[in-house]
Design a protein around this motif. Structure first.
Motif: not given
Ligand code: C2E
Ligand code: MG
Ligand code: MG
Ligand code: MG
Length: 289
Positions: A45, A59, A62, A78, A94, A114-115, A119, A176, A234, A236-237
């Motif tokens: 993203q 960013e 996963a 997760v 990742v 993201n960590v 980890q 974060d 984070e 903004a839509e």
């Molecule tokens: P995060 O790290 O705070 O990532 C941002 C999340 O907000 C992402 O959701 C992204 O798709 C979403 N987002 C960004 N902009 C908008 C928007 O304008 N509107 C809405 N509704 N959502 C938006 P995602 O991909 O579903 O991931 C959710 C959470 O899962 C992440 O929050 C993070 O905490 C965790 N995550 C995802 N990938 C990984 C990873 O590889 N490792 C770890 N440890 N956590 C992960």
């Protein structure tokens, strides 16, 4: 009777909970298999520099496309990965994938990964980061590790020492989801963050929800500026949310208004645009009309 009713309800709940637990175990097994069989992917993203309207980085997020169940949200897998320990393997995969993909991007474009707290607590983590950088050839200053404030709650962990080791490698550190946890401000004094990510719960609807969210965002921004840290808003839509974020002085924004997480091919296409200049989706600037 009421008693029978009660017993009926208990039985219902108990069967329900059994089902949930069973489902969880099934998902855990399928997640483990997906990790082994290359069934996971990474979505990217864009993170936009508000002043220049260019892509400052991406960013890494996963993704799990389940062959039968379809896309499964990170909010589901997760936590399962964290409880089962699979997050160690998922997180490292990742990290390595994102570093390898980002190494081919223009030199100023960063990658945020993201960590998980587990980890972060692993004594081998700094070495894993070093190795991911060495294998990919990515410059350390292009990697930003996103950490949540929960790492400060683990008393057994010398978080300051780990931050020191990571800064020693030369990577950037971002805090974060700021504002959602305990948000004790004391740790900001010593933790060497380069950026604070303002949680989407403050951003979403901030343009309509009265002054509270705006006041919170404004104070986080002034705190960050005083500590010489950048801020990413984070989630903004809408154009209203974007304008508000801009007026409140956030240096960066990440949200659907500029783009959802996309596959590597699409991320590369966005970078190939002129100087990776970006526009809010569905809104043109007057100079382009
Ligand atoms: P995060 O790290 O705070 O990532 C941002 C999340 O907000 C992402 O959701 C992204 O798709 C979403 N987002 C960004 N902009 C908008 C928007 O304008 N509107 C809405 N509704 N959502 C938006 P995602 O991909 O579903 O991931 C959710 C959470 O899962 C992440 O929050 C993070 O905490 C965790 N995550 C995802 N990938 C990984 C990873 O590889 N490792 C770890 N440890 N956590 C992960
Ligand atoms: Mg994040
Ligand atoms: Mg976040
Ligand atoms: Mg989040």
């Amino acid at each position: 009777s009421a008693k029978e009713n009660g017993r009926g309800i208990w039985k219902f709940y108990s069967e329900d909970m059994h089902k949930v637990a069973h489902e969880r175990r099934a998902l855990e097994g399928e997640l483990r298999a997906a990790l082994q069989a290359g069934g996971m992917s990474v979505a990217y993203q864009p993170v936009i520099n508000v002043a220049t309207e260019t892509i400052s980085g991406f960013e890494a997020l996963a993704r799990w496309q389940h062959p039968q169940r379809g896309a499964i949200s990170p909010s589901v897998f997760v936590p399962i990965a964290e409880e089962s320990g699979l997050i160690m393997q998922l997180g490292e995969w990742v990290l390595r994938t994102a570093c390898a993909d980002a190494a081919a991007w223009p030199g100023q474009v960063r990658i945020a990964v993201n960590v998980s707290p587990m980890q972060f607590a692993d004594p081998a983590f700094p070495a894993i980061v070093l190795n991911a950088l060495a294998q990919s050839g990515l410059a350390p200053e292009r990697l930003e590790l996103e950490i949540t404030e929960s790492v400060f709650l683990d008393d057994k962990l010398d978080a300051a020492r780990i931050f020191e080791r990571l800064k020693g490698i030369g990577v950037r550190l971002a805090l974060d989801d700021f504002g959602t946890g305990y948000s004790a401000l004391g740790y900001l004094r010593t933790a060497p963050f380069d950026k604070i990510k303002i949680d989407q719960s403050f951003v979403r609807g901030a343009a309509h929800s009265g002054s509270a969210n705006s006041a919170i965002i404004r104070s986080i921004v002034s705190l960050a500026e005083a500590l010489n840290m950048e801020t990413t808003a984070e989630g903004a839509e809408t154009i209203d949310e974007l304008e508000l974020i801009r007026s409140l002085g956030c240096s960066h924004v990440q949200g659907y208004i500029y783009g959802k997480p996309v596959c590597l091919v699409e991320a590369n296409e966005r970078l190939a645009g002129v100087d990776s200049h970006v526009e809010p989706i569905g809104h043109k600037h007057s100079r382009d009309i």
